[in-house]
Design a protein around this motif. Sequence first.
Motif, PDB file in Angstrom:
ATOM      1  N   TYR A  48       0.836  -1.201   0.000  1.00  0.00           N
ATOM      2  CA  TYR A  48       0.000   0.000   0.000  1.00  0.00           C
ATOM      3  C   TYR A  48       0.868   1.248   0.000  1.00  0.00           C
ATOM      4  O   TYR A  48       1.766   1.402   0.840  1.00  0.00           O
ATOM      5  CB  TYR A  48      -0.926   0.007   1.214  1.00  0.00           C
ATOM      6  CG  TYR A  48      -1.807   1.239   1.276  1.00  0.00           C
ATOM      7  CD1 TYR A  48      -2.941   1.339   0.475  1.00  0.00           C
ATOM      8  CD2 TYR A  48      -1.492   2.301   2.115  1.00  0.00           C
ATOM      9  CE1 TYR A  48      -3.747   2.469   0.512  1.00  0.00           C
ATOM     10  CE2 TYR A  48      -2.292   3.435   2.166  1.00  0.00           C
ATOM     11  CZ  TYR A  48      -3.414   3.512   1.361  1.00  0.00           C
ATOM     12  OH  TYR A  48      -4.201   4.638   1.400  1.00  0.00           O
ATOM     13  N   GLN A  49       0.590   2.148  -0.939  1.00  0.00           N
ATOM     14  CA  GLN A  49       1.335   3.393  -1.046  1.00  0.00           C
ATOM     15  C   GLN A  49       0.427   4.616  -0.983  1.00  0.00           C
ATOM     16  O   GLN A  49       0.816   5.650  -0.440  1.00  0.00           O
ATOM     17  CB  GLN A  49       2.123   3.417  -2.377  1.00  0.00           C
ATOM     18  CG  GLN A  49       3.106   2.273  -2.550  1.00  0.00           C
ATOM     19  CD  GLN A  49       4.347   2.419  -1.683  1.00  0.00           C
ATOM     20  OE1 GLN A  49       4.553   3.449  -1.046  1.00  0.00           O
ATOM     21  NE2 GLN A  49       5.178   1.382  -1.650  1.00  0.00           N
ATOM     22  N   GLN A  50      -0.769   4.502  -1.571  1.00  0.00           N
ATOM     23  CA  GLN A  50      -1.663   5.646  -1.676  1.00  0.00           C
ATOM     24  C   GLN A  50      -3.104   5.143  -1.780  1.00  0.00           C
ATOM     25  O   GLN A  50      -3.326   3.943  -1.976  1.00  0.00           O
ATOM     26  CB  GLN A  50      -1.318   6.473  -2.914  1.00  0.00           C
ATOM     27  CG  GLN A  50      -1.435   5.707  -4.223  1.00  0.00           C
ATOM     28  CD  GLN A  50      -0.920   6.514  -5.403  1.00  0.00           C
ATOM     29  OE1 GLN A  50      -0.347   7.577  -5.221  1.00  0.00           O
ATOM     30  NE2 GLN A  50      -1.130   6.004  -6.601  1.00  0.00           N
ATOM     31  N   PRO A  51      -4.096   6.032  -1.598  1.00  0.00           N
ATOM     32  CA  PRO A  51      -5.489   5.606  -1.678  1.00  0.00           C
ATOM     33  C   PRO A  51      -5.796   4.843  -2.961  1.00  0.00           C
ATOM     34  O   PRO A  51      -5.238   5.127  -4.028  1.00  0.00           O
ATOM     35  CB  PRO A  51      -6.251   6.930  -1.615  1.00  0.00           C
ATOM     36  CG  PRO A  51      -5.355   7.830  -0.827  1.00  0.00           C
ATOM     37  CD  PRO A  51      -3.959   7.452  -1.235  1.00  0.00           C
ATOM     38  N   ILE A  52      -6.713   3.864  -2.837  1.00  0.00           N
ATOM     39  CA  ILE A  52      -7.034   2.958  -3.930  1.00  0.00           C
ATOM     40  C   ILE A  52      -8.425   3.290  -4.472  1.00  0.00           C
ATOM     41  O   ILE A  52      -9.396   3.331  -3.711  1.00  0.00           O
ATOM     42  CB  ILE A  52      -7.019   1.494  -3.451  1.00  0.00           C
ATOM     43  CG1 ILE A  52      -5.686   1.167  -2.751  1.00  0.00           C
ATOM     44  CG2 ILE A  52      -7.277   0.537  -4.599  1.00  0.00           C
ATOM     45  CD1 ILE A  52      -5.753  -0.100  -1.910  1.00  0.00           C
ATOM     46  N   VAL A  53      -8.526   3.524  -5.768  1.00  0.00           N
ATOM     47  CA  VAL A  53      -9.821   3.744  -6.405  1.00  0.00           C
ATOM     48  C   VAL A  53     -10.432   2.379  -6.714  1.00  0.00           C
ATOM     49  O   VAL A  53      -9.837   1.559  -7.420  1.00  0.00           O
ATOM     50  CB  VAL A  53      -9.684   4.578  -7.692  1.00  0.00           C
ATOM     51  CG1 VAL A  53     -11.042   4.722  -8.370  1.00  0.00           C
ATOM     52  CG2 VAL A  53      -9.089   5.947  -7.379  1.00  0.00           C
ATOM     53  N   ILE A  54     -11.622   2.137  -6.158  1.00  0.00           N
ATOM     54  CA  ILE A  54     -12.309   0.855  -6.338  1.00  0.00           C
ATOM     55  C   ILE A  54     -13.240   0.974  -7.544  1.00  0.00           C
ATOM     56  O   ILE A  54     -14.162   1.803  -7.557  1.00  0.00           O
ATOM     57  CB  ILE A  54     -13.112   0.479  -5.082  1.00  0.00           C
ATOM     58  CG1 ILE A  54     -12.215   0.489  -3.833  1.00  0.00           C
ATOM     59  CG2 ILE A  54     -13.780  -0.871  -5.254  1.00  0.00           C
ATOM     60  CD1 ILE A  54     -11.076  -0.503  -3.867  1.00  0.00           C
TER      61      ILE A  54
END
Length: 761
Positions: A583-589
């Motif tokens: 995990y590095q940054q927010p994930i777009v689902i």
Amino acid sequence: MNRHALCKYLRSCFFVFTVLLAPFYAAANIIPKPTNMALGEGHFSLTHHSQISYNHNTAKPVAEQLARFLRAPTGYQLPVTQANNTIKQTIAFKIVDLPLNKESYQLIVKQDFIEVKARTATGLFWAMQSLRQLLPNEIESRMPINRQSWLIPSVEIEDQPRFSYRGMHLDVSRHFFDVAFVKRYIDWLAMHKLNTFQWHLTDDQGWRIAIDAYPKLTKIGGTRPHTVVGHTYDYKPLFDNQPVSGFYTKAQIKEVIEYARARHIEVIPEIDIPGHSSAIFAAYPELSCHQQPVSVQPQFGIFEDVLCPREDVFEFLAQVYKEVAELFPSQYIHIGGDEVIKKQWLASPIVKQLMQQHNLSTPEQVQSYFIKRVAKIVQGLDKKVIGWDEILEGGVADDALIMSWRGTEGGIEAAKMGHQVIMSPYQYIYFDAYQSRNLDEPKAIHGLTRLKDVYQYDPQPSHLTDQQQRYIIGAQGALWTEYIKTPRHAEYMLFPRLSALAETLWSNKANKSWSDYSQHRLPNLLKRYQQMQINTANSSYKPIISSEVKDNELVAKITTDIAGPTIYYTLDGSEPTLKSAQYQQPIVITKHSQLRARSYIDSQAQLVGDARLTLSPHLAIGKKITLKNPAAGDSAVTLQDGKFAYDQFYSADDYAIFYHSDLDAVIDFDTPTLIKQVSLGYNSGRHRQLHPPTKIQVLGSDDQQNWQNLATITQPQGPMSVLSLAPTKVRYLKVIAINAKQSDDIQIPKLPLYIDELAVN
């Protein structure tokens, strides 16, 4: 020098470096954090030649306690002698005539000697707990460790507690814990400089203290035939067919009290009345208003049976509290007073007559009458009354201490009235709550109390005046054991939250720092717990998954309360490994996904946690929704936030809750929209089984006047229902879920219907 030899040399240098610096790191690792601390140069070397001295008989027991504590890991038989002067290689305990608080102390570690100074033995004992943490963690071993010496860093400490009342509670009614465990519990409190132990001895599920005048309290009231499996309010609860029994004899109670006294801990008994008394009625049913047989409860919760405000009941309580007062030297007796259902009082001719006789107009005034009568009994035994904040209702007894558990409001009200207050809000310092939302957490009652929540809680609300704040004498954590059956489970729920509570109650508010505590001192304390063979939670290192709808996109974030761990995740529901995405940054689902995450802790060289969240970016997100029936919570947000609750432990905040009504929702898509599937979530994941609807119906319309039935399910099962439709274009979609409403369970005759998401695809 070749590479292999160089690496070996550097490793040896690093080992020597860390060994030499270890004492200096230890000096900064004390929890709770001291008021003032200054590091010196060098260290005191504890060897078999060292001695322990005391200058006054008051200090002798503490000096002897240190000698016994050191004997097991070191093998040293250190002499304990009386001496006024401090000589070389000596740890000197000194009672001094200084203007110190009775619990304050000074601790001075030099290369040649150690001096521990205080006005009382209590101060010396707390100093000993700090000295214990200055020693290497291995000192906690109860097996001999072969060392030439044990290094203690040079340091000067001046320390005193912020609050005079620093408490921890243990419920032994729901699940019984033997004397050996209770003693260990007291040891843990002492190590953390907590000075009060509240012993919750009676409740609906068992009476745990011998009363000579009423032997059936333990003979009958001390045993229940079985216990609910899962949670009390689960759908179709089961029972384990395993009896639970046990009580403490008066000799055992005296043994525990003496054990605690030697560790400067006051033991406060709690005999809970007038509610939570099913175990009393199992033994003596004539003490209720209806005088009918009642069983020791195999389930948990709140029950209607309540002691009747008659003279024979007060005579019974007078004898019980007399025997309790004779056993416990504490200045306090806790009388409970919480969660009293008044239905039986209102139906009783005796109570109606009492209300007329004493000009009482409300059931709360009946409760106040009852509590004041009991308070008078306790005060007549030269004791002070403590009660849960419900005793404020209808008028509170003079001089009663209020323990505020339903939040902070009761404590604030009591402080404004001039009553002493002990804060114990369940939202912050109840340790029967979950520590993270990861599915590898053991079963807990409900709610979420993270380590960070405990640490950041302040018992004195800032908006109170200085005088009102002074009425708040401290706070108390609680360990209720409805779902805690074993000592190992209890340890997990206590540690390390107990250390955060200790620092909240002892340390100067200005000295507190979450980053200092969590990043620097806690990791060392966890290693100390490991040496003590305590089953410690690492929940603060586990992943926290959250999501939000941003710019019409469903975005997931993963964090940890304690910074540092590397987080690995998957989106297909598979278990994350070190080979998974980092995990590095927010994930777009972008599609229906089960996000799973685990944290890697370098210091423990392992992956921890099992965080899961099912996310579904669907057509109804952001659309207007209209509910025919009101629901608890922010319904529109909860029903259309793109996340399902079934793969996390139960939290009411995840749901729109319909009490005694059905879900009847209409979604407006603005324009005709092609609909193929509707998914409805209504259950929790592990540990809870919520009540499903009896029927689900989906209808479509273009004008909200003419509705077409698109799909129906009767008797739905599982955590969610997926209704597949013939592809249909509609502007309005109506979803109806029928609440079962009625229940055979006396505790919940009306069922709530929980809905966590309406996903439309």
